[in-house]
Design an enzyme around this catalytic site. Structure first.
Site, PDB file in Angstrom:
ATOM      1  N   GLY A 184       0.553  -1.352   0.043  1.00 45.37           N
ATOM      2  CA  GLY A 184      -0.010   0.020  -0.069  1.00 45.37           C
ATOM      3  C   GLY A 184       0.655   1.328  -0.037  1.00 45.37           C
ATOM      4  O   GLY A 184       1.672   1.513  -0.953  1.00 45.37           O
ATOM      5  N   ILE A 185       0.526   2.208   0.925  1.00 45.25           N
ATOM      6  CA  ILE A 185       1.089   3.491   1.172  1.00 45.25           C
ATOM      7  C   ILE A 185       2.589   3.311   1.175  1.00 45.25           C
ATOM      8  O   ILE A 185       3.353   3.939   0.497  1.00 45.25           O
ATOM      9  CB  ILE A 185       0.633   4.342   2.250  1.00 45.25           C
ATOM     10  CG1 ILE A 185      -1.013   4.828   1.795  1.00 45.25           C
ATOM     11  CG2 ILE A 185       1.313   5.615   2.295  1.00 45.25           C
ATOM     12  CD1 ILE A 185      -1.741   5.430   3.077  1.00 45.25           C
ATOM     13  N   ASP A 245       8.839  -5.795  13.390  1.00 47.05           N
ATOM     14  CA  ASP A 245       7.518  -5.610  13.834  1.00 47.05           C
ATOM     15  C   ASP A 245       7.741  -4.243  14.750  1.00 47.05           C
ATOM     16  O   ASP A 245       8.598  -4.122  15.638  1.00 47.05           O
ATOM     17  CB  ASP A 245       7.207  -6.793  14.922  1.00 47.05           C
ATOM     18  CG  ASP A 245       5.985  -6.626  15.645  1.00 47.05           C
ATOM     19  OD1 ASP A 245       5.582  -5.434  15.739  1.00 47.05           O
ATOM     20  OD2 ASP A 245       5.271  -7.634  16.093  1.00 47.05           O
ATOM     21  N   ASN A 247       4.962   4.378   8.980  1.00 48.21           N
ATOM     22  CA  ASN A 247       3.779   4.086   8.110  1.00 48.21           C
ATOM     23  C   ASN A 247       2.909   2.956   8.457  1.00 48.21           C
ATOM     24  O   ASN A 247       1.841   2.846   8.385  1.00 48.21           O
ATOM     25  CB  ASN A 247       4.162   4.030   6.776  1.00 48.21           C
ATOM     26  CG  ASN A 247       3.184   3.414   5.675  1.00 48.21           C
ATOM     27  OD1 ASN A 247       2.283   4.192   5.403  1.00 48.21           O
ATOM     28  ND2 ASN A 247       3.325   2.172   5.760  1.00 48.21           N
ATOM     29  N   TYR A 254      -8.864   3.195  16.372  1.00 50.61           N
ATOM     30  CA  TYR A 254      -8.111   3.894  15.238  1.00 50.61           C
ATOM     31  C   TYR A 254      -8.246   5.381  15.487  1.00 50.61           C
ATOM     32  O   TYR A 254      -7.210   6.018  15.431  1.00 50.61           O
ATOM     33  CB  TYR A 254      -8.775   3.484  14.162  1.00 50.61           C
ATOM     34  CG  TYR A 254      -8.185   3.722  12.788  1.00 50.61           C
ATOM     35  CD1 TYR A 254      -7.159   2.704  12.227  1.00 50.61           C
ATOM     36  CD2 TYR A 254      -8.274   4.980  11.955  1.00 50.61           C
ATOM     37  CE1 TYR A 254      -6.339   3.260  11.157  1.00 50.61           C
ATOM     38  CE2 TYR A 254      -7.529   5.195  10.731  1.00 50.61           C
ATOM     39  CZ  TYR A 254      -6.464   4.333  10.392  1.00 50.61           C
ATOM     40  OH  TYR A 254      -5.994   4.454   9.014  1.00 50.61           O
ATOM     41  N   ILE A 270      -7.273   5.691   1.027  1.00 53.29           N
ATOM     42  CA  ILE A 270      -6.470   5.326   0.152  1.00 53.29           C
ATOM     43  C   ILE A 270      -6.704   4.153  -0.472  1.00 53.29           C
ATOM     44  O   ILE A 270      -6.715   3.245   0.319  1.00 53.29           O
ATOM     45  CB  ILE A 270      -5.116   5.610   0.541  1.00 53.29           C
ATOM     46  CG1 ILE A 270      -4.736   7.083   1.190  1.00 53.29           C
ATOM     47  CG2 ILE A 270      -3.907   5.434  -0.669  1.00 53.29           C
ATOM     48  CD1 ILE A 270      -5.051   8.073   0.364  1.00 53.29           C
ATOM     49  N   THR A 318      -5.892   0.829  -1.117  1.00 58.48           N
ATOM     50  CA  THR A 318      -4.724   0.055  -0.588  1.00 58.48           C
ATOM     51  C   THR A 318      -5.492  -1.519  -0.090  1.00 58.48           C
ATOM     52  O   THR A 318      -6.457  -1.339   0.050  1.00 58.48           O
ATOM     53  CB  THR A 318      -4.087   0.307   0.298  1.00 58.48           C
ATOM     54  OG1 THR A 318      -4.723   0.322   1.656  1.00 58.48           O
ATOM     55  CG2 THR A 318      -3.183   1.820  -0.009  1.00 58.48           C
ATOM     56  N   PRO A 319      -4.759  -2.590   0.048  1.00 61.05           N
ATOM     57  CA  PRO A 319      -5.118  -3.580   0.582  1.00 61.05           C
ATOM     58  C   PRO A 319      -5.680  -3.556   1.798  1.00 61.05           C
ATOM     59  O   PRO A 319      -6.788  -4.207   2.268  1.00 61.05           O
ATOM     60  CB  PRO A 319      -3.763  -4.507   0.764  1.00 61.05           C
ATOM     61  CG  PRO A 319      -2.861  -4.006  -0.361  1.00 61.05           C
ATOM     62  CD  PRO A 319      -3.120  -2.497  -0.479  1.00 61.05           C
TER      63      PRO A 319
HETATM   64  P1  NAP Z   1      -1.562  -1.827   4.162  1.00 57.28           P
HETATM   65  O1  NAP Z   1      -1.861  -2.119   2.907  1.00 57.28           O
HETATM   66  O2  NAP Z   1      -2.261  -2.775   4.924  1.00 57.28           O
HETATM   67  O3  NAP Z   1      -0.204  -2.007   4.608  1.00 57.28           O
HETATM   68  C1  NAP Z   1       0.376  -1.575   5.860  1.00 57.28           C
HETATM   69  C2  NAP Z   1       1.413  -2.244   6.187  1.00 57.28           C
HETATM   70  O4  NAP Z   1       1.878  -2.302   7.537  1.00 57.28           O
HETATM   71  C3  NAP Z   1       1.399  -4.086   5.918  1.00 57.28           C
HETATM   72  O5  NAP Z   1       2.414  -4.539   4.770  1.00 57.28           O
HETATM   73  C4  NAP Z   1       1.334  -4.392   7.115  1.00 57.28           C
HETATM   74  O6  NAP Z   1       2.079  -5.861   7.052  1.00 57.28           O
HETATM   75  C5  NAP Z   1       2.435  -3.629   7.741  1.00 57.28           C
HETATM   76  N1  NAP Z   1       2.192  -3.878   9.105  1.00 57.28           N
HETATM   77  C6  NAP Z   1       1.048  -4.145  10.116  1.00 57.28           C
HETATM   78  N2  NAP Z   1       1.385  -4.224  11.442  1.00 57.28           N
HETATM   79  C7  NAP Z   1       2.740  -4.095  11.482  1.00 57.28           C
HETATM   80  C8  NAP Z   1       3.734  -4.365  12.392  1.00 57.28           C
HETATM   81  N3  NAP Z   1       3.187  -4.487  13.844  1.00 57.28           N
HETATM   82  N4  NAP Z   1       4.985  -4.068  12.269  1.00 57.28           N
HETATM   83  C9  NAP Z   1       5.470  -3.660  11.043  1.00 57.28           C
HETATM   84  N5  NAP Z   1       4.579  -3.605   9.733  1.00 57.28           N
HETATM   85  C10 NAP Z   1       3.197  -3.975  10.131  1.00 57.28           C
HETATM   86  O7  NAP Z   1      -2.216  -0.322   4.602  1.00 57.28           O
HETATM   87  P2  NAP Z   1      -2.123   1.271   4.092  1.00 57.28           P
HETATM   88  O8  NAP Z   1      -3.511   1.517   3.721  1.00 57.28           O
HETATM   89  O9  NAP Z   1      -1.039   1.032   3.022  1.00 57.28           O
HETATM   90  O10 NAP Z   1      -1.762   2.135   5.346  1.00 57.28           O
HETATM   91  C11 NAP Z   1      -0.503   2.257   5.807  1.00 57.28           C
HETATM   92  C12 NAP Z   1      -0.728   3.674   6.831  1.00 57.28           C
HETATM   93  O11 NAP Z   1      -1.685   4.568   6.194  1.00 57.28           O
HETATM   94  C13 NAP Z   1      -1.511   3.045   7.941  1.00 57.28           C
HETATM   95  O12 NAP Z   1      -0.963   3.537   9.284  1.00 57.28           O
HETATM   96  C14 NAP Z   1      -2.883   3.394   7.874  1.00 57.28           C
HETATM   97  O13 NAP Z   1      -3.504   3.462   9.059  1.00 57.28           O
HETATM   98  C15 NAP Z   1      -2.681   4.927   7.155  1.00 57.28           C
HETATM   99  N6  NAP Z   1      -3.757   5.183   6.319  1.00 57.28           N
HETATM  100  C16 NAP Z   1      -4.271   4.429   5.456  1.00 57.28           C
HETATM  101  C17 NAP Z   1      -5.473   5.042   4.830  1.00 57.28           C
HETATM  102  C18 NAP Z   1      -6.338   4.231   3.792  1.00 57.28           C
HETATM  103  O14 NAP Z   1      -7.371   4.565   3.647  1.00 57.28           O
HETATM  104  N7  NAP Z   1      -5.565   3.067   3.333  1.00 57.28           N
HETATM  105  C19 NAP Z   1      -5.923   6.219   5.054  1.00 57.28           C
HETATM  106  C20 NAP Z   1      -5.334   6.873   6.128  1.00 57.28           C
HETATM  107  C21 NAP Z   1      -4.121   6.498   6.782  1.00 57.28           C
HETATM  108  P3  NAP Z   1       1.069  -7.106   6.968  1.00 57.28           P
HETATM  109  O15 NAP Z   1       0.051  -6.962   5.562  1.00 57.28           O
HETATM  110  O16 NAP Z   1       2.133  -8.455   7.138  1.00 57.28           O
HETATM  111  O17 NAP Z   1       0.166  -7.075   8.111  1.00 57.28           O
END
Ligand code: NAP
Length: 263
Positions: free
Chosen positions: A17-18, A63, A90, A156, A191, A193-194
């Protein structure tokens, strides 16, 4: 395309994702990138793709909730590339989609551990690693839900709101100590993303939306600009915060939300 030349960046949660988008964009701007993720194979895949494009990167398992993993990740950045100048906290997980009334303490703590403790540990490790350096930038990925509330995500929202003020506290402490480290929070709207796909599937299972596609259309409609964000949208803002173009920004919040919070 070399706005980050000479910098070494560590991006957590960089396997998806991001984080993946930010890591790739940083490398294209000339940064050396340490990509870390809970899923070490995913981090290695992203790093290998960067190297295949001619960039410099390493991937490793981390982690963010474990103190010792931070020591290893920082040591790797210093050992591999000789320094650390940018840290993007992130890594994060989605809420359990329960209201406060029924949210379990275990689920609350799980979200807090990754989305808040992980950012605290990262910010602390980043300051320790960067304080003797020329210029550092810590970018903490919060959310629009660090600025405004919503339903069925109390864990959250609480964590992301805390990330916003933790970033300001860290920015003030670094400035007061005379460290050349800026700390800012970045607040994306939804966003594509997965994480979003998993969240929509979960909301569908819990009957919050009739099905994922309908849920996605409803969420898209909450963004006045008329579309969801992409990792590239967030990466563009992260490049700005990482570069010297934002040299006068610290303790600030950069909102990248297609107008979500403008209403
Ligand atoms: P994502 O696609 O799920 O990617 C997040 C990554 O973080 C995954 O690879 C996940 O690994 C990893 N992760 C989870 N727990 C972890 C840990 N304890 N230590 C290290 N890595 C860990 O999510 P994303 O949408 O890109 O989100 C990235 C950030 O943006 C997050 O902080 C999220 O809250 C924030 N955000 C997202 C959105 C949105 O709409 N997508 C909006 C605002 C903010 P696994 O897959 O192996 O668990």
């Amino acid at each position: 395309m070399a706005r980050l030349r000479g910098k070494t960046a560590l991006v957590t949660g960089g396997g998806s994702g991001i984080g993946e988008g930010v890591a790739a964009a940083f490398a294209r701007e000339g940064a050396c990138v340490v990509v870390t993720d809970l899923d070490g194979a995913a981090a290695a895949r992203v790093a290998a793709a960067i190297v295949a494009e001619g960039g410099r990167a390493v991937g490793l398992a981390q982690d963010v909730t474990r103190e010792q993993d931070w020591d290893v990740a920082i040591e790797r950045a210093l050992g591999e590339f000789g320094g650390l100048s940018v840290l993007v906290n992130n890594a994060g997980i989605a809420p359990s989609a329960d209201p406060i009334e029924t949210l379990s303490l275990a689920d609350w703590r799980r979200t807090m551990a990754v989305n808040l403790d992980g950012v605290f540990l990262g910010t602390r490790a980043g300051i320790r690693a960067m304080k003797a350096g020329a210029a550092g930038s810590i970018i903490n990925i919060s959310s629009v839900y660090g600025l405004v509330g919503t339903t069925r995500a109390p864990d959250y929202v609480a964590a992301k709101g805390a990330v916003r003020l933790l970033s300001k506290a860290a920015a003030l402490e670094c400035a007061e100590a005379g460290y050349r480290i800026r700390v800012n929070s970045l607040h994306p709207g939804f966003i594509d993303t997965p994480m979003l796909e998993r969240g929509l599937a979960q909301m569908s299972r819990k009957g919050i939306v009739p099905d994922p596609a309908t849920g996605k259309a409803a969420i898209t409609g909450m963004h006045p600009i008329g579309r969801l964000g992409t990792p590239t949208d967030v990466a563009a803002a992260a490049i700005y915060l990482a570069s010297e173009e934002s040299a006068f920004m610290t303790g600030a919040e950069l909102v990248v939300d297609g107008g979500y919070t403008a209403r």
